[in-house]
Scaffold this motif. Structure first.
Motif, PDB file in Angstrom:
ATOM      1  N   VAL A 135      37.567  40.800  29.762  1.00  0.00           N
ATOM      2  CA  VAL A 135      36.854  39.544  29.484  1.00  0.00           C
ATOM      3  C   VAL A 135      35.488  39.789  28.846  1.00  0.00           C
ATOM      4  O   VAL A 135      35.018  38.991  28.037  1.00  0.00           O
ATOM      5  N   MET A 136      34.834  40.906  29.200  1.00  0.00           N
ATOM      6  CA  MET A 136      33.507  41.240  28.674  1.00  0.00           C
ATOM      7  C   MET A 136      32.527  40.074  28.819  1.00  0.00           C
ATOM      8  O   MET A 136      32.035  39.526  27.822  1.00  0.00           O
ATOM      9  N   TYR A 195      38.485  43.999  19.178  1.00  0.00           N
ATOM     10  CA  TYR A 195      39.574  44.157  18.214  1.00  0.00           C
ATOM     11  C   TYR A 195      40.940  44.037  18.891  1.00  0.00           C
ATOM     12  O   TYR A 195      41.881  43.462  18.331  1.00  0.00           O
ATOM     13  N   LEU A 196      41.061  44.578  20.102  1.00  0.00           N
ATOM     14  CA  LEU A 196      42.324  44.484  20.820  1.00  0.00           C
ATOM     15  C   LEU A 196      42.649  43.037  21.180  1.00  0.00           C
ATOM     16  O   LEU A 196      43.809  42.616  21.106  1.00  0.00           O
ATOM     17  N   LEU A 197      41.630  42.268  21.556  1.00  0.00           N
ATOM     18  CA  LEU A 197      41.848  40.847  21.826  1.00  0.00           C
ATOM     19  C   LEU A 197      42.232  40.102  20.550  1.00  0.00           C
ATOM     20  O   LEU A 197      43.131  39.257  20.559  1.00  0.00           O
ATOM     21  N   ILE A 198      41.562  40.436  19.461  1.00  0.00           N
ATOM     22  CA  ILE A 198      41.879  39.803  18.179  1.00  0.00           C
ATOM     23  C   ILE A 198      43.300  40.157  17.740  1.00  0.00           C
ATOM     24  O   ILE A 198      43.996  39.345  17.117  1.00  0.00           O
ATOM     25  N   ALA A 199      43.739  41.377  18.060  1.00  0.00           N
ATOM     26  CA  ALA A 199      45.104  41.781  17.702  1.00  0.00           C
ATOM     27  C   ALA A 199      46.133  40.848  18.342  1.00  0.00           C
ATOM     28  O   ALA A 199      47.163  40.531  17.729  1.00  0.00           O
ATOM     29  N   ILE A 200      45.853  40.402  19.566  1.00  0.00           N
ATOM     30  CA  ILE A 200      46.750  39.434  20.218  1.00  0.00           C
ATOM     31  C   ILE A 200      46.810  38.148  19.404  1.00  0.00           C
ATOM     32  O   ILE A 200      47.886  37.574  19.178  1.00  0.00           O
ATOM     33  N   ILE A 240      39.685  29.683  25.903  1.00  0.00           N
ATOM     34  CA  ILE A 240      40.164  30.456  27.051  1.00  0.00           C
ATOM     35  C   ILE A 240      39.202  31.613  27.351  1.00  0.00           C
ATOM     36  O   ILE A 240      38.857  31.875  28.513  1.00  0.00           O
ATOM     37  N   TRP A 241      38.752  32.300  26.295  1.00  0.00           N
ATOM     38  CA  TRP A 241      37.859  33.447  26.482  1.00  0.00           C
ATOM     39  C   TRP A 241      36.514  33.004  27.077  1.00  0.00           C
ATOM     40  O   TRP A 241      36.002  33.628  28.007  1.00  0.00           O
TER      41      TRP A 241
END
Length: 365
Positions: free
Chosen positions: A191-192, A143-148, A165-166
């Motif tokens: 990165v998970m 969710y934090l990555l999606i927030a970006i 990129i991910w």
């Protein structure tokens, strides 16, 4: 999308089967795989139910943020995740405080339970109150990555760039780890590499569903499949090393087949080839999914030791599963939904009368 409700419920049921029939030795007081030798090879594959959850999450979260702002996205996630989570945390704390239950006891202090309430306990190296909470930490980081992405603005091109990129970062970290090269913990947390393939696959499948495909989303799905297969096999191997093959009788071939089926079913759904009509039953199953995932462990700890000895193992497992589903439905219907309605922001009421509105519209040149 009614088919997503069904897939989510099946994923939760797979996790329940894995825990009840394979994993929860301390709850049964015996190795479950020895109690259910015929079912264990299949139930052991239920460990991959979380992987299906992650793919669905990638699909649904991208669908959720498309055309929405950061505030709306944050509110929707808070309202969706926390009410049932807090209820499950309270149930766990009450179980171990008020009974003599020992199995799966996290042995937390009141302060550690309070930190668990934030869902960020892993950030502070505090033990999860329940073993199933580990996946929520992965979801939160997603969710934090999606927030970006939401801040930048969600468009097809930006989603494709984000996914590319991910994926590249996840593949790079995996390559370093496989060659025994050190990777900073912060990089791994962001990165998970073990879960990126699932989330990216879900996002790419949503692009296929929304815009009809194109070669790049399918390339991402193919690369994500390879990365996910590597991660799934690694997770299963880790479990086998911990418990032994006799207690986790899952073969590499069965993992490959299961993960391939998961990707194939999700692809068919994205292409619109698995359409289902909405119904109250499917909606209820979809709503029950999250509480079932959160509550089945605590119900197993409370119920299985009480029933074991008086009933055969198959009857104990069946009753506990049915009780877990029933309790989860009650939590969804009479606790989670009312709390969600209470927490959702109210829409502003229209105070202007209809004639006045009509006059205002007609006066605009």
């Amino acid at each position: 999308m009614a088919e997503l409700d069904l897939l989510r419920f099946l994923a939760a049921l797979a996790v329940v089967a894995f825990h009840y029939l394979v994993a929860y030795a301390s709850v049964w007081g015996d190795r479950p795989a020895e109690l259910f030798p015929a079912l264990a090879p299949i139930a052991g594959l239920g460990i991959l139910g979380v992987e299906l959850f992650f793919i669905i999450s990638g699909f649904v979260i991208l669908m959720t943020v498309w055309g929405r702002g950061l505030g709306a996205f944050a509110r929707s996630r808070l309202v969706r995740l926390y009410p049932a989570y807090w209820l499950s945390l309270a149930a766990i704390a009450a179980l171990y405080a008020l009974t003599g239950a020992k199995a799966l006891d996290p042995k937390l202090s009141p302060g550690e339970y309070l930190l668990n309430a934030s869902m960020f306990q892993r950030l502070f190296k505090v033990t999860d109150a329940s073993g199933v909470y580990w996946s929520l930490w992965a979801e939160l980081r997603f969710y934090l990555l999606i927030a970006i992405l939401v801040i930048i603005g969600v468009t097809r091109g930006r989603v494709l760039t984000f996914c590319g990129i991910w994926l590249a970062a996840a593949l790079g970290v995996k390559l370093l780890e496989d060659n025994d090269l050190a990777v900073p913990e912060l990089v791994r947390e962001i990165v998970m590499p073990g879960y990126a393939g699932y989330f990216v696959a879900g996002m790419a499948l949503y692009l296929v569903h929304k815009r009809g495909g194109g070669w790049l989303p399918w390339l991402y799905i193919a690369v994500s499949y390879g990365l996910s297969l590597h991660s799934a096999l690694g997770r299963v191997h880790g479990r086998i090393e911990l418990a032994g093959f006799k207690n986790m009788p899952v073969t590499d071939l069965s993992v490959i087949i299961t993960l391939t089926l998961i990707f194939a079913v999700m692809a068919l759904m994205a292409l619109g080839m698995l359409r289902m009509r909405s119904s109250r039953i499917l909606t209820a199953l979809g709503g029950t999914t999250y509480p079932l995932y959160l509550f089945h462990s605590v119900i197993a700890v409370a119920l299985i030791p009480l029933l074991t000895g008086d009933l055969p193992p198959w009857a104990v497992a069946t009753i506990t599963t049915l009780v877990s589903i029933l309790v989860s439905y009650l939590v969804y219907s009479f606790a989670e939904r009312p709390i969600q309605r209470l927490l959702k922001p109210r829409r502003p009421t229209q105070t202007t009368s209809a004639p006045a509105v009509q006059m205002e519209k007609t006066s605009v040149p």
